[in-house]
Design a protein around this motif. Sequence first.
Motif, short mmCIF file in Angstrom:
data_model
loop_
_atom_site.label_atom_id
_atom_site.label_comp_id
_atom_site.label_asym_id
_atom_site.label_seq_id
_atom_site.Cartn_x
_atom_site.Cartn_y
_atom_site.Cartn_z
N THR A 1 1.11 -1.44 0.37
CA THR A 1 0.28 -0.26 -0.33
C THR A 1 0.74 1.27 0.00
OG1 THR A 1 -0.30 -0.03 2.87
CG2 THR A 1 -1.53 -1.17 1.59
N ARG A 2 0.05 2.26 0.10
CA ARG A 2 0.92 3.84 -0.30
C ARG A 2 1.68 4.05 1.30
NH1 ARG A 2 -3.68 5.80 -3.27
NH2 ARG A 2 -2.90 6.22 -5.25
N GLU A 3 1.17 3.13 2.49
CA GLU A 3 1.34 3.75 3.58
C GLU A 3 2.73 2.39 3.73
OE1 GLU A 3 -0.89 3.78 7.86
OE2 GLU A 3 -1.59 1.86 6.55
N ARG A 4 1.66 0.59 3.88
CA ARG A 4 3.05 0.29 3.21
C ARG A 4 5.03 0.69 2.72
NH1 ARG A 4 3.39 -5.90 1.70
NH2 ARG A 4 5.46 -6.58 2.95
N LEU A 5 5.14 1.77 2.15
CA LEU A 5 5.47 2.00 0.68
C LEU A 5 6.64 3.00 1.64
CD1 LEU A 5 4.34 1.60 -3.12
CD2 LEU A 5 6.22 0.46 -1.87
N ASN A 6 5.55 3.95 2.04
CA ASN A 6 6.30 5.12 2.75
C ASN A 6 7.10 4.16 3.99
OD1 ASN A 6 5.78 7.71 1.85
ND2 ASN A 6 3.61 7.21 2.26
N HIS A 7 6.92 3.63 4.70
CA HIS A 7 7.44 3.03 5.67
C HIS A 7 8.89 2.21 5.36
CE1 HIS A 7 4.46 4.27 9.20
NE2 HIS A 7 3.61 3.29 8.54
N ALA A 8 8.50 1.80 4.41
CA ALA A 8 9.46 1.03 3.73
C ALA A 8 10.97 1.88 3.39
CB ALA A 8 9.55 -0.12 2.23
N GLU B 1 11.41 4.70 4.17
CA GLU B 1 11.83 5.62 5.25
C GLU B 1 12.65 4.27 6.61
OE1 GLU B 1 8.61 6.30 8.19
OE2 GLU B 1 7.83 8.39 7.06
N GLU B 2 12.51 3.22 6.22
CA GLU B 2 13.10 2.24 7.31
C GLU B 2 14.99 1.47 6.12
OE1 GLU B 2 10.80 -0.82 8.64
OE2 GLU B 2 9.95 0.60 9.31
N LEU C 1 5.11 -2.40 -10.98
CA LEU C 1 6.47 -2.13 -10.95
C LEU C 1 6.26 -0.48 -11.01
CD1 LEU C 1 8.49 -5.02 -12.15
CD2 LEU C 1 8.65 -3.89 -9.51
N GLY C 2 5.83 -0.43 -12.86
CA GLY C 2 6.13 1.13 -12.75
C GLY C 2 4.82 2.24 -11.58
N ASN C 3 4.21 2.20 -11.39
CA ASN C 3 3.61 2.11 -10.17
C ASN C 3 4.54 2.54 -8.68
OD1 ASN C 3 1.38 2.26 -11.82
ND2 ASN C 3 0.18 1.20 -11.46
N VAL C 4 5.21 1.29 -8.40
CA VAL C 4 5.47 1.52 -7.05
C VAL C 4 6.89 2.35 -7.53
CG1 VAL C 4 6.89 0.10 -5.50
CG2 VAL C 4 4.79 -1.29 -6.30
N THR C 5 7.34 2.17 -8.66
CA THR C 5 9.06 3.03 -9.09
C THR C 5 8.42 4.59 -8.85
OG1 THR C 5 10.16 1.33 -10.17
CG2 THR C 5 10.92 3.48 -10.78
N SER C 6 7.42 5.00 -9.70
CA SER C 6 6.92 6.53 -9.90
C SER C 6 6.71 6.90 -8.03
CB SER C 6 5.39 6.74 -10.49
OG SER C 6 6.17 6.18 -11.99
N PHE C 7 5.92 6.12 -7.39
CA PHE C 7 4.98 6.73 -6.10
C PHE C 7 6.55 6.31 -5.40
CE2 PHE C 7 4.00 5.59 -2.03
CZ PHE C 7 2.12 6.27 -1.70
N ILE C 8 7.20 5.92 -5.02
CA ILE C 8 9.26 5.86 -4.39
C ILE C 8 9.20 7.18 -4.98
CG2 ILE C 8 11.33 4.85 -4.19
CD1 ILE C 8 9.37 1.58 -3.82
N ASN D 1 10.08 14.09 -1.81
CA ASN D 1 8.88 14.98 -1.01
C ASN D 1 10.27 14.45 -0.24
OD1 ASN D 1 6.85 15.74 -3.02
ND2 ASN D 1 5.78 13.56 -2.12
N GLU D 2 11.06 13.39 0.10
CA GLU D 2 11.28 13.74 1.35
C GLU D 2 13.22 14.63 0.66
OE1 GLU D 2 13.84 10.15 2.23
OE2 GLU D 2 11.52 9.28 3.19
N ASN D 3 13.57 14.66 -0.18
CA ASN D 3 14.74 15.13 -0.10
C ASN D 3 14.52 16.85 -0.31
OD1 ASN D 3 16.65 13.08 -1.15
ND2 ASN D 3 16.11 13.07 -2.85
N THR D 4 13.20 17.46 -0.61
CA THR D 4 12.75 18.58 -0.28
C THR D 4 12.34 19.26 0.64
OG1 THR D 4 11.53 18.61 -2.36
CG2 THR D 4 10.67 20.24 -1.22
N ILE D 5 12.33 18.45 1.46
CA ILE D 5 11.91 18.73 3.35
C ILE D 5 13.32 18.18 3.36
CG2 ILE D 5 11.21 17.86 5.15
CD1 ILE D 5 8.98 16.02 3.42
N MET D 6 14.04 17.58 3.71
CA MET D 6 14.95 17.21 4.76
C MET D 6 16.75 18.82 3.91
SD MET D 6 15.15 14.52 6.15
CE MET D 6 17.07 14.14 6.46
#
Length: 161
Positions: A97-104, A106-107, A137-144, A150-155
Motif C-alpha cells: 500500500t502507499r502507507e507500507r511503501l512510505n514506511h519501507a 523511511e526504513e 512495478l511502474g506504479n511502485v517505482t513512480s510512487f517511491i 518529497n523527502e529530499n525537498t524537506i531534508m
Amino acid sequence: MESCCQPTTQANSRVTLCPTCHENGRSVPIITLKSLLKPDALSMLHPKLKYFFCSTSTCEVVYYSEANTFKTQDMKVPVFQKDNRVQVPVCYCFEWTRERLNHAVEEKNDPIQFIREQVKADRCGCEVNNPQGACCLGNVTSFIREIEKNENTIMSGRHYE
C-alpha cells in the motif's frame, strides 16, 4: 500464459479514448475484469469485446468498451489511480500500500527489489489482482520516486516565499 510483468504485445498496446474523460485508455485482459468486477457488474460484461482501462484519476470510469462502462463502484478493490487513500495498494499481488511503501522507504528497505524477486519466481498475478491488468512495478517505482523527491525537498530545508 504470458507473464503479467513482461512487455505487452502489439495487440495489447492499442489505445482508444474513454467515453467519459476522453483520455487514452489501455487494453486490459478480459480475465482482469472477470476477477475484479463485483457480481452485478460482471453480469453486464460482454466477454467477446475488447475492454480498456482508464487511468485518469478524476474519471470514475475504470473499464470501458464499445458497449458499456464499469465504474469505481463496480470494483471489488479500490483502484490505485483513482483512490488516493494511504491503505490502497500500489502493488496488489503483495499488498504494498502507499502507507507500507512510505514506511519501507523511511526504513531504507527496497520494496522494488522484493517485488522483482517475486516476479522472477513467477509469483505475481497482476492480470487477476491489479485493476490495470498489468505489472505494477511502474506504479511502485513512480510512487517511491515521489516519496524520495518529497523527502529530499524537506531534508534540504527549502522554503518557498
